[in-house]
Design a protein around this motif. Structure first.
Motif, PDB file in Angstrom:
ATOM      1  N   LEU A   1       0.837  -1.206   0.000  1.00 52.13           N
ATOM      2  CA  LEU A   1       0.000   0.000   0.000  1.00 52.13           C
ATOM      3  C   LEU A   1       0.872   1.256   0.000  1.00 52.13           C
ATOM      4  CD1 LEU A   1      -2.831  -0.989   2.513  1.00 52.13           C
ATOM      5  CD2 LEU A   1      -2.981  -0.846   0.024  1.00 52.13           C
TER       6      LEU A   1
ATOM      7  N   THR B   1      -2.103  -3.516  -8.417  1.00 53.51           N
ATOM      8  CA  THR B   1      -3.184  -2.594  -8.051  1.00 53.51           C
ATOM      9  C   THR B   1      -3.088  -1.294  -8.854  1.00 53.51           C
ATOM     10  OG1 THR B   1      -1.856  -2.017  -6.090  1.00 53.51           O
ATOM     11  CG2 THR B   1      -3.740  -3.477  -5.751  1.00 53.51           C
TER      12      THR B   1
ATOM     13  N   ARG C   1     -16.994  -3.650   1.571  1.00 55.11           N
ATOM     14  CA  ARG C   1     -15.546  -3.733   1.798  1.00 55.11           C
ATOM     15  C   ARG C   1     -14.924  -4.975   1.185  1.00 55.11           C
ATOM     16  NH1 ARG C   1     -14.177  -2.171   7.869  1.00 55.11           N
ATOM     17  NH2 ARG C   1     -12.087  -2.189   7.007  1.00 55.11           N
ATOM     18  N   ARG C   2     -15.742  -5.971   0.883  1.00 54.90           N
ATOM     19  CA  ARG C   2     -15.180  -7.174   0.254  1.00 54.90           C
ATOM     20  C   ARG C   2     -14.948  -6.917  -1.225  1.00 54.90           C
ATOM     21  NH1 ARG C   2     -18.879  -9.790   3.445  1.00 54.90           N
ATOM     22  NH2 ARG C   2     -18.003 -11.240   4.957  1.00 54.90           N
ATOM     23  N   SER C   3     -13.765  -7.313  -1.694  1.00 56.59           N
ATOM     24  CA  SER C   3     -13.422  -7.092  -3.096  1.00 56.59           C
ATOM     25  C   SER C   3     -13.850  -8.247  -3.975  1.00 56.59           C
ATOM     26  CB  SER C   3     -11.915  -6.950  -3.252  1.00 56.59           C
ATOM     27  OG  SER C   3     -11.543  -5.647  -2.979  1.00 56.59           O
TER      28      SER C   3
ATOM     29  N   ARG D   1     -13.201 -10.745  -6.898  1.00 54.89           N
ATOM     30  CA  ARG D   1     -11.937 -11.336  -7.345  1.00 54.89           C
ATOM     31  C   ARG D   1     -12.166 -12.121  -8.630  1.00 54.89           C
ATOM     32  NH1 ARG D   1      -7.726  -9.310  -4.007  1.00 54.89           N
ATOM     33  NH2 ARG D   1      -8.624  -9.005  -1.958  1.00 54.89           N
TER      34      ARG D   1
ATOM     35  N   PRO E   1      -9.033  -4.219  -3.609  1.00 54.63           N
ATOM     36  CA  PRO E   1      -9.368  -2.949  -2.975  1.00 54.63           C
ATOM     37  C   PRO E   1      -8.476  -1.867  -3.583  1.00 54.63           C
ATOM     38  CG  PRO E   1      -8.342  -4.485  -1.405  1.00 54.63           C
ATOM     39  CD  PRO E   1      -8.311  -5.146  -2.735  1.00 54.63           C
TER      40      PRO E   1
ATOM     41  N   PRO F   1      -6.298   1.132  -3.481  1.00 55.20           N
ATOM     42  CA  PRO F   1      -5.642   1.945  -2.455  1.00 55.20           C
ATOM     43  C   PRO F   1      -5.902   3.440  -2.655  1.00 55.20           C
ATOM     44  CG  PRO F   1      -4.143   0.281  -3.276  1.00 55.20           C
ATOM     45  CD  PRO F   1      -5.329   0.291  -4.205  1.00 55.20           C
TER      46      PRO F   1
ATOM     47  N   ARG G   1     -17.479 -15.049  -2.547  1.00 54.26           N
ATOM     48  CA  ARG G   1     -17.409 -16.156  -1.591  1.00 54.26           C
ATOM     49  C   ARG G   1     -18.723 -16.335  -0.838  1.00 54.26           C
ATOM     50  NH1 ARG G   1     -12.185 -17.235   0.466  1.00 54.26           N
ATOM     51  NH2 ARG G   1     -12.832 -16.819   2.593  1.00 54.26           N
TER      52      ARG G   1
END
Lengths: 123, 368
Positions: free
Chosen positions: B39, B235, B296-298, B300, B321, B323, B350
């Protein structure tokens, strides 16, 4: 990378304290492998967990990992600080980055001694 | 832990070890994943500059009087008409139109081109260029093993590269390259990159890479330059909306599927490999779009994109996510009917249905 000697470990890179109410976290080895943790999903207080089963998620920029309960029991406390600031998992995995406390009930999963965990993660 | 199984080491491996890099196995190469925090490295590239080792990339030289003709036949772009000193983003396609690799080609001289391939495809690209050159007066030479590639990316990169080369770079345009000297060594300096920032790539003989890296690192340090690994590169490229071979691009899609039909130059003279298949495949059923996650979950790669009623309308190809933006972003192939910006979808992350919105790419655009 040597780990605290007073803890037990799992093959899935969780650490756990001794005693009836056990504190659980993930190891520095795991935190480094994950990279910067950006999101942590922890179980609710009162949740009943089984040894070796998923009870949360740890998400880094690159990937998501399951948090597996090392022992069976009831969750008595979750670390709100780490939910708000997941970077604590990277900066202090054995301290401020602890994740949950479990009131042990029933049998533990397979736990490793510090030496066995060092061996697992050596090289 | 990671990287130990990788058989090839960058000529800059010693530098990475000294910097405390964590290594990863990337296409058989042990390459730096991060030096500190990905990050922090991401932020440095957006705000100052990052120094990357990209020596795992494949460099293939095509030379000779018919080098341009070879590349016009072998690739979907118009390469033979490229001016000396300019570069072009292009693709190597299968005869069926599927993408085998995305490439950057530099015309270094009238009869000399440098083709830069993804690490995982370098051997295939070399082999197919050789095959497709058959009968034409050109030579295809794999220079990967003897070439190191160092990138300086970020808003401070021009100032840093000016300082190390002594060159005035105002006339070096984006997607152009020319010779330069760094630390007394000849290099090929290009204004190209994969991060969404202004940036430069330095091609240098492997045995000189350490000295060149060191000079750039020392000169750049006061300007905020820091080494940056492959984790943040991913990213950065995703925020910039750039496709990745293996995720957005593969032999199962055409350049048109990926929204990159502009790289296919049907107007160039003569036949090229994939032409007839691509002419029949300009119509697409899916579009590559951006998704902005609202939780908040990315999302994939591989996760399904659905409508609120559960109808599957596509699949995620890359996600993380962001940054810079502070929320998850993803690229996904979606059915055209649901590919317009503003469309509300959910991604099956998921087992959790996470809300997301179709948005225009790039997600991040630098201010010029």
């Amino acid at each position: 990378m040597s780990v605290p000697r007073e803890l037990s470990y799992t093959k899935d890179h969780e650490w756990i304290t001794e005693g009836e109410v056990a504190t659980v976290g993930i190891t520095a080895y795991a935190a480094e492998a994950l990279g910067d943790v950006v999101f942590v999903q922890l179980p609710e207080v009162g949740a009943v967990v089984s040894a070796g089963e998923t009870c949360g998620e740890i998400e880094s920029t690159k990937s998501v990992s399951d948090l597996l309960a090392p022992v069976a029991g009831t969750v008595t406390e979750v670390n709100q600080a780490v939910a708000e600031d997941p970077a604590l998992l990277n900066s202090d995995p054995f301290g401020a980055g602890w994740l949950i406390k479990i009131n042990r009930a029933g049998s533990d999963g397979e736990l490793l001694t510090p030496d066995a965990y060092d061996e697992l993660t050596a090289g | 832990m990671t990287g130990l199984g990788a058989s090839r080491r960058s000529p800059l491996h010693v530098q990475h070890v000294a910097l405390g890099a964590q290594f990863t196995d990337f296409a058989g190469w042990s390459m730096p994943l991060r030096y500190s925090s990905e990050l922090a490295e991401h932020k440095v590239v957006r705000e100052a500059a990052g120094l990357f080792d990209l020596s795992h990339m494949g460099e293939i030289e095509v030379t000779g009087p018919e080098a341009g003709r070879v590349l016009d036949y072998a690739l979907v772009g118009a390469i033979g008409s490229l001016a000396v000193g300019r570069a072009r983003y292009t693709m190597l396609c299968h005869t069926n139109g599927g993408v085998l690799d995305d490439l950057v080609v530099y015309r270094q001289a009238e009869r000399k081109f440098l083709v830069v391939a993804n690490a995982s495809n370098a051997v295939l690209v070399r082999a197919l260029l050789g095959e497709r050159a058959h009968g034409l007066a050109a030579e295809v030479t794999d220079r990967s093993a003897e070439t190191a590639l160092i990138a300086v990316q970020g808003p401070a990169s021009a100032e840093i590269v000016t300082a190390v080369t002594g060159q005035d770079l105002t006339d070096l345009k984006y997607y152009a390259g020319r010779p330069a000297v760094i630390a007394g060594h000849d290099v090929f300096l290009a204004r190209t990159g994969y991060t969404g920032e202004d940036g430069f790539e330095v091609y240098v003989a492997a045995e000189l890479a350490g000295a060149v890296w060191q000079r750039i690192a020392e000169t750049g340090e006061p300007l905020g330059l820091k080494p940056a690994g492959l984790a943040c590169r991913d990213t950065l490229r995703l925020e910039a909306g750039m496709p990745l071979y293996g995720n957005e691009l593969h032999v199962g899609v055409t350049p048109f599927d990926a929204g990159l039909g502009r790289v296919v130059r049907f107007d160039k003279l003569g036949d090229f490999v994939g032409r007839s298949a691509l002419e029949a495949r300009t119509h697409t059923t899916r579009a590559l779009v951006g998704l902005a996650g609202k939780s908040r979950r990315s999302p994939r790669a591989g996760q399904l994109v659905k409508l609120a009623d559960g109808t599957v309308v596509g699949e995620v190809t890359s996600g993380a996510p962001s940054p810079t933006l502070g929320h998850p972003i993803a690229l996904a192939y979606l059915d055209h009917a649901h590919a317009d910006a503003g469309t509300q979808v959910v991604v099956d992350v998921r087992g959790h249905a996470e809300p997301a919105e179709v948005v225009a790419v790039p997600f991040y655009k630098r201010s010029r």
